[in-house]
Structure formats: structure tokens, C-alpha cells
Design an enzyme around this catalytic site. Structure first.
Site, PDB file in Angstrom:
ATOM      1  CE  LYS A 145      -2.886   2.883   2.875  1.00 19.75           C
ATOM      2  NZ  LYS A 145      -3.700   3.054   4.077  1.00 19.75           N
ATOM      3  CB  ALA A 190      -8.706   7.368   4.990  1.00 14.98           C
ATOM      4  N   GLY A 191     -11.502   7.472   6.566  1.00 15.26           N
ATOM      5  CA  GLY A 191     -12.675   8.312   6.761  1.00 15.26           C
ATOM      6  C   GLY A 191     -13.893   7.600   7.304  1.00 15.26           C
ATOM      7  N   GLY A 248      -8.341   8.840   9.959  1.00 19.01           N
ATOM      8  CA  GLY A 248      -8.586   8.889  11.397  1.00 19.01           C
ATOM      9  C   GLY A 248      -9.684   9.845  11.825  1.00 19.01           C
ATOM     10  CG  ASN A 295      -6.014   1.166  12.043  1.00 19.55           C
ATOM     11  OD1 ASN A 295      -6.447   0.681  13.074  1.00 19.55           O
ATOM     12  ND2 ASN A 295      -4.725   1.300  11.852  1.00 19.55           N
ATOM     13  CB  THR A 296      -9.282   5.320  13.393  1.00 19.31           C
ATOM     14  OG1 THR A 296      -7.979   5.562  12.858  1.00 19.31           O
ATOM     15  CG2 THR A 296      -9.405   6.054  14.707  1.00 19.31           C
TER      16      THR A 296
END
Lengths: 263, 75
Positions: free
Chosen positions: A106, A193-194, A167, A215-216
Site C-alpha cells: 500500500k 480512510a474516513g 482517522g 483502522n481507527t
């Protein structure tokens, strides 16, 4: 047999590797390796992103991620998080290839610390070099259909536009551009993301994305393992809704019960 | 340490820290002296990746700069 059969056989392929799970999860920000491993298990993810960092030479016997998440069972996708130039990202991935022995990676090249927005000039440059060196980069990028096309032409094996800043958990901010990227792409598109909660992941999949990377949203949930399960179901539900084809939107009401035979 | 043993070490930098190793050590021997399993890390020497298959053959040189990395949690 109707939809269920076609859904169980539903897979996606990136750079010749086929996966049934459309959810890719990160391995950062967890309280412990144990919680991280349990969340990966609950998410059903077959790919996890990992970072490349210095070994702590002062304490070489610290537990390692690979002791908890088996790279033979789950595909490790090394990232270049924290890199702000093409050169740093390429250097990181050369080491990642040596550490892991694989070429699927990635790429993310960041433009600034505040927004973690990608620097597309450096990202494109890095993509070109990596492809020349035999890497198969899945590339984090802006939600811009033109930039996405340029990355694909440069050899990106997957296009991974942000839904919102890394994040932030703000959800998919621009459904129109995500849909345009999906329509124009000849390689898999994953929102990276997001995502903040399950409905955000479902939205990404309903727009026709091949997958979602997060992830977050899992790691910072109050109950990460429960959220991992929710994300698995949301990705599956969104994918199924996309395949089913949603109804058209109307401006006004349309009754579900027949008007004929009213007393 | 005897005087000859002191003379037989060279100075290198590992992950930004100054270290001394025995002159003539291979990279694999250097990793083991630190306590690292060469199969679990990747090594860069003076900005060039050293293939894992050659870690036992490449000799550490005076002033070499090493980066030793592995996979950690990340998004």
C-alpha cells in the site's frame, strides 16, 4: 437459487490474488496485540495493513505483531504511512519487500501532517518507480477521478480514495466523486480512510466500491471486537445492496398497498 | 577487554545509535549479537537493502549505517 448463492460466491481480485472478504483492516492504535488479533478475526478480513518501523534494538525480545497475527493466514499489506516524499515511500517499501518477501503493497505519500491529505504529485512519481521495480502498489489517493485514472495508467493495482481525512471518522464526504472513480476504474477501488461507523462502510459498498479499508473506526470503538463484526456485516450488506440494485428515488410518496379495492 | 580486542572492534550506527562490533563480523552475526533473529527483520546498509540470503556473507564495515526494521501495527 437467487441472490444468496451469487453473494457467497462473490469475490474480488487484486493483482491476481482473489479474496472473499472485502474488508481490509489496519493494525494500528489497538490497546494490545490480543485485542488487535481478536478484532481481525471478528472482521473476517483476509488482508491487514502494517507499518514498517525500526526494531527496538534496546529491547529486541519485545513481542512482535507477527507473533499474534500470522502472515501465513492473513495477507500483510505493508504501508508507507508517515512518508511525505516519493523517495521515503520507495525506501520503506523496498525494506518491506525484503521483510515480507512480497510485492503487493500500500502506497501513501502524505502532503501535510494536519490533514494527512495525499500529495498526488509525489504519489504518482512513487507509483511509477515502484511499478518499474516490480511492486504491485495499491494506492491511497484523493477522491479525484482524474488523479485515479492517472494512477491506474501508471500501474496502480488498486485505487484507494479517501472518504474523509485519515482517522477522522467523518464518513464518505463526496459520494459523487467516489462513484465516478468506480465507474471509470479498470482496477479495484477501495475507500481508504474516513469511515467512522458501520453505515459509512455500507455507503462505500453501495457506491460500487470493491472494498473498504479502515483502522481507527474499529480500533477506537468502545468495543473494537463488536465494531469489527459490525463492519464485516456492513460491508457485506452494502455489497449485497449494490448487487441487488437499489430502487429509484422519487420526490414524493408512492403507496405500497394497492389503491384498487379500497372500501 | 585486552588491548588487542579493543583494536579489533569497529564503530557502526544501528537505527541511529552508535554501536561497536567485532571487525570482520557478518551482518547476520551483528544481528545475533544485538539479539535479533535475521529471519524476522529487514536490513538496509548505507541506504541499500541487503537481501536476507546474503546477510551471512556481507561483512560489516567501519562507519556503516544500518537500519533494521520489522512490521508493526499500522493503518
Amino acid at each position: 437459487m437467487n441472490a444468496p448463492q451469487s453473494v457467497t460466491a462473490d469475490t474480488w481480485t487484486v493483482a491476481g490474488r482473489t479474496f472473499s472478504s472485502r474488508l481490509i483492516v489496519g493494525t494500528g492504535k489497538y490497546k494490545s496485540f490480543e485485542e488487535n488479533a481478536a478484532a481481525v478475526e471478528a472482521s473476517g478480513a483476509q488482508i491487514v495493513t502494517v507499518a514498517v518501523r525500526r526494531v527496538n534494538i534496546a529491547d529486541p525480545n519485545q513481542p512482535m505483531l507477527t507473533d499474534f497475527i500470522d502472515p501465513k493466514r492473513v495477507t500483510y499489506l505493508p504501508n508507507t504511512a508517515g512518508c511525505f516524499t516519493a523517495d521515503e515511500a520507495i525506501r520503506t517499501l523496498r525494506l518491506a519487500r525484503e521483510a515480507g518477501g512480497w510485492t503487493l503493497v500500500k502506497l501513501e505519500v502524505l502532503g501535510e501532517a494536519k490533514t494527512l491529505y495525499p500529495d498526488m504529485r509525489e504519489t504518482l512519481k512513487a507509483t511509477e518507480t515502484l511499478v518499474k521495480e516490480g511492486f504491485e502498489p495499491m494506492v491511497y489517493c484523493v477522491d479525484d477521478p482524474i488523479a485515479a485514472k492517472q494512477l491506474e495508467e501508471a500501474g496502480a493495482v488498486a485505487i484507494m480514495p479517501l472518504g474523509a481525512p485519515i482517522g477522522s471518522g467523518l464518513g464518505i464526504q463526496n459520494r459523487i466523486t467516489i462513484r465516478l472513480i468506480v465507474e471509470g476504474a479498470g482496477v479495484p477501488v477501495l475507500v481508504d480512510a474516513g469511515v467512522g461507523t458501520a453505515s459509512d462502510a455500507a455507503v462505500a459498498m453501495e457506491l460500487g466500491c470493491d472494498g473498504v479499508l479502515m483502522n481507527t473506526a474499529i480500533a477506537e470503538a468502545k468495543e473494537p471486537i463488536t465494531m469489527a463484526r459490525a463492519m464485516k456485516q456492513a460491508v457485506e450488506a452494502g455489497r449485497m445492496a449494490y448487487l441487488a440494485g437499489r430502487m429509484g428515488k422519487r420526490r414524493y410518496a408512492d403507496p405500497s398497498s394497492p389503491l384498487a379495492g379500497l372500501i | 577487554m585486552t588491548e588487542t580486542a579493543q583494536k579489533a572492534t569497529i564503530s557502526i550506527t544501528v537505527n541511529g545509535e552508535a554501536r561497536r562490533v567485532n571487525a570482520g563480523s557478518s551482518i547476520a552475526a551483528m544481528l545475533e549479537a544485538i539479539g535479533l533473529n535475521p529471519r524476522k527483520v529487514a536490513v538496509e546498509r548505507n541506504l541499500e537493502v541487503v537481501p536476507r540470503s546474503t546477510l551471512g556473507d556481507v561483512t560489516v564495515g567501519e562507519g556503516d549505517q544500518f537500519e533494521i526494521v520489522h512490521f508493526v501495527g499500522g493503518g
